[in-house]
Design a protein around this motif. Structure first.
Motif, mmCIF file in Angstrom:
data_model
loop_
_atom_site.group_PDB
_atom_site.id
_atom_site.type_symbol
_atom_site.label_atom_id
_atom_site.label_comp_id
_atom_site.label_asym_id
_atom_site.label_seq_id
_atom_site.Cartn_x
_atom_site.Cartn_y
_atom_site.Cartn_z
ATOM 1 N N ILE A 166 80.323 -15.435 16.250
ATOM 2 C CA ILE A 166 81.053 -14.252 16.700
ATOM 3 C C ILE A 166 81.919 -14.710 17.864
ATOM 4 C CG2 ILE A 166 80.868 -11.975 17.760
ATOM 5 C CD1 ILE A 166 78.312 -11.567 16.138
ATOM 6 N N THR A 167 83.223 -14.528 17.730
ATOM 7 C CA THR A 167 84.166 -14.990 18.752
ATOM 8 C C THR A 167 85.119 -13.862 19.132
ATOM 9 O OG1 THR A 167 85.690 -15.791 17.053
ATOM 10 C CG2 THR A 167 84.095 -17.384 17.919
ATOM 11 N N GLY A 168 85.847 -14.074 20.206
ATOM 12 C CA GLY A 168 86.901 -13.150 20.619
ATOM 13 C C GLY A 168 86.446 -11.731 20.875
ATOM 14 N N GLY A 169 85.191 -11.525 21.244
ATOM 15 C CA GLY A 169 84.684 -10.177 21.470
ATOM 16 C C GLY A 169 85.249 -9.543 22.732
ATOM 17 N N ARG A 170 85.596 -8.266 22.621
ATOM 18 C CA ARG A 170 86.129 -7.504 23.765
ATOM 19 C C ARG A 170 85.657 -6.064 23.712
ATOM 20 N NH1 ARG A 170 90.765 -9.496 26.570
ATOM 21 N NH2 ARG A 170 91.053 -7.346 27.190
ATOM 22 N N ILE A 171 85.355 -5.544 24.871
ATOM 23 C CA ILE A 171 85.139 -4.108 25.040
ATOM 24 C C ILE A 171 86.240 -3.634 25.973
ATOM 25 C CG2 ILE A 171 83.652 -2.310 25.971
ATOM 26 C CD1 ILE A 171 81.303 -4.023 25.375
ATOM 27 N N ARG A 172 86.996 -2.642 25.540
ATOM 28 C CA ARG A 172 88.066 -2.098 26.368
ATOM 29 C C ARG A 172 87.739 -0.654 26.719
ATOM 30 N NH1 ARG A 172 90.580 -5.373 22.820
ATOM 31 N NH2 ARG A 172 91.266 -3.772 21.376
ATOM 32 N N ASN A 173 87.476 -0.433 28.002
ATOM 33 C CA ASN A 173 87.188 0.906 28.511
ATOM 34 C C ASN A 173 86.124 1.610 27.679
ATOM 35 O OD1 ASN A 173 89.067 0.729 30.649
ATOM 36 N ND2 ASN A 173 90.721 1.172 29.220
ATOM 37 N N GLY A 174 84.996 0.921 27.465
ATOM 38 C CA GLY A 174 83.877 1.525 26.742
ATOM 39 C C GLY A 174 83.318 2.703 27.518
ATOM 40 N N LEU A 175 82.951 3.747 26.813
ATOM 41 C CA LEU A 175 82.465 4.974 27.462
ATOM 42 C C LEU A 175 80.993 4.840 27.821
ATOM 43 C CD1 LEU A 175 84.243 7.626 25.194
ATOM 44 C CD2 LEU A 175 84.957 6.750 27.448
ATOM 45 N N LEU A 176 80.715 4.789 29.121
ATOM 46 C CA LEU A 176 79.368 4.633 29.659
ATOM 47 C C LEU A 176 78.680 5.989 29.743
ATOM 48 C CD1 LEU A 176 77.235 2.792 31.033
ATOM 49 C CD2 LEU A 176 78.393 3.309 33.204
ATOM 50 N N ASN A 177 77.522 6.113 29.114
ATOM 51 C CA ASN A 177 76.731 7.326 29.195
ATOM 52 C C ASN A 177 76.282 7.523 30.639
ATOM 53 O OD1 ASN A 177 74.484 9.147 29.142
ATOM 54 N ND2 ASN A 177 74.254 8.740 26.955
ATOM 55 N N SER A 178 76.322 8.746 31.126
ATOM 56 C CA SER A 178 75.964 8.992 32.529
ATOM 57 C C SER A 178 74.456 8.967 32.763
ATOM 58 C CB SER A 178 76.546 10.320 33.013
ATOM 59 O OG SER A 178 76.044 11.385 32.226
ATOM 60 N N ASN A 179 73.662 9.171 31.724
ATOM 61 C CA ASN A 179 72.202 9.159 31.885
ATOM 62 C C ASN A 179 71.668 7.739 31.982
ATOM 63 O OD1 ASN A 179 72.192 11.921 31.600
ATOM 64 N ND2 ASN A 179 71.597 11.890 29.447
ATOM 65 N N ILE A 180 70.570 7.603 32.687
ATOM 66 C CA ILE A 180 69.810 6.356 32.687
ATOM 67 C C ILE A 180 68.521 6.637 31.931
ATOM 68 C CG2 ILE A 180 68.598 4.642 34.074
ATOM 69 C CD1 ILE A 180 70.694 5.131 36.271
ATOM 70 N N VAL A 181 68.365 5.999 30.780
ATOM 71 C CA VAL A 181 67.215 6.230 29.912
ATOM 72 C C VAL A 181 66.042 5.411 30.434
ATOM 73 C CG1 VAL A 181 66.373 6.080 27.533
ATOM 74 C CG2 VAL A 181 68.794 6.603 27.974
ATOM 75 N N ARG A 182 64.855 5.998 30.400
ATOM 76 C CA ARG A 182 63.647 5.324 30.852
ATOM 77 C C ARG A 182 62.741 5.073 29.643
ATOM 78 N NH1 ARG A 182 65.106 4.877 35.757
ATOM 79 N NH2 ARG A 182 65.570 6.665 37.041
ATOM 80 N N TYR A 183 62.312 3.812 29.496
ATOM 81 C CA TYR A 183 61.381 3.444 28.413
ATOM 82 C C TYR A 183 60.072 3.007 29.009
ATOM 83 C CZ TYR A 183 65.433 3.355 25.321
ATOM 84 O OH TYR A 183 66.545 3.690 24.605
#
Length: 183
Positions: A166-183
């Motif tokens: 897997i090459t050339g991977g990019r994330i552009r302005n990915g939408l971050l969820n505001s919650n912090i999930v606890r496991y």
């Protein structure tokens, strides 16, 4: 050991698609870095190349989480949208800040970055390839605007020993969820 690692990866992938109903917002805030920028105005775009085949999709889940056995430590889960594109990545980075997170180091799976690639997530979720080497570089994270950008590459391998680059991977302005999930 490999079976339990595989099960953990699949469980975290499924959990990323369906966060628990009792997810809580952390009262602590992470100071945002500089504002997320990109060469284009694209939002929530994930692109990468598998072999020589380009993949263009969106972020399905980009969220921070913590594990009960590591109070105070945040992780970052990034899962591409299996409904936009059947070729899907799912990674859990052992941090939630800018920096480089490496795959393929020895140790317990719950203590280091790990991830999977699915050639056809919808039709065959059991056909998972684990990242055996590579890097995921978070270039910018803005917790106020809820955006993440970065680059990535790696080698993935399935239990039969078949591999993909897997090459050339990019994330552009990915939408971050505001919650912090606890496991």
């Amino acid at each position: 050991m490999k079976t339990s690692a595989y099960v953990l990866i699949v469980m975290l992938g499924v959990a990323a698609c369906n966060p628990p109903a009792d997810s809580k917002v952390d009262s602590k805030t992470i100071s945002p870095s500089k504002a997320v920028s990109s060469e284009t105005d694209e939002t929530n775009v994930i692109t990468f190349i598998v072999g020589k085949e380009p993949v263009r999709t969106t972020g399905w889940t980009i969220s921070r989480f913590s594990l009960n056995n590591e109070p105070g430590k945040l992780w970052l889960n990034i899962t591409s949208n299996m409904h936009d594109e059947k070729r899907t990545i799912n990674v859990n980075l052992d941090g939630a800040a800018t920096g480089t997170y490496s795959f393929g180091t020895e140790g317990r799976i719950s203590s280091r970055s790990h991830g999977s690639y699915y050639p056809d997530y919808i039709e065959d979720i059991t056909n998972a390839y684990s990242f055996t080497e590579g890097n995921f570089h978070i270039t910018e994270i803005d917790t106020m605007r809820k955006l993440v950008s970065g680059t990535f590459w790696g080698t993935v391998k399935n239990p039969k020993g078949e591999t993909f680059k897997i090459t050339g991977g990019r994330i552009r302005n990915g939408l971050l969820n505001s919650n912090i999930v606890r496991y």
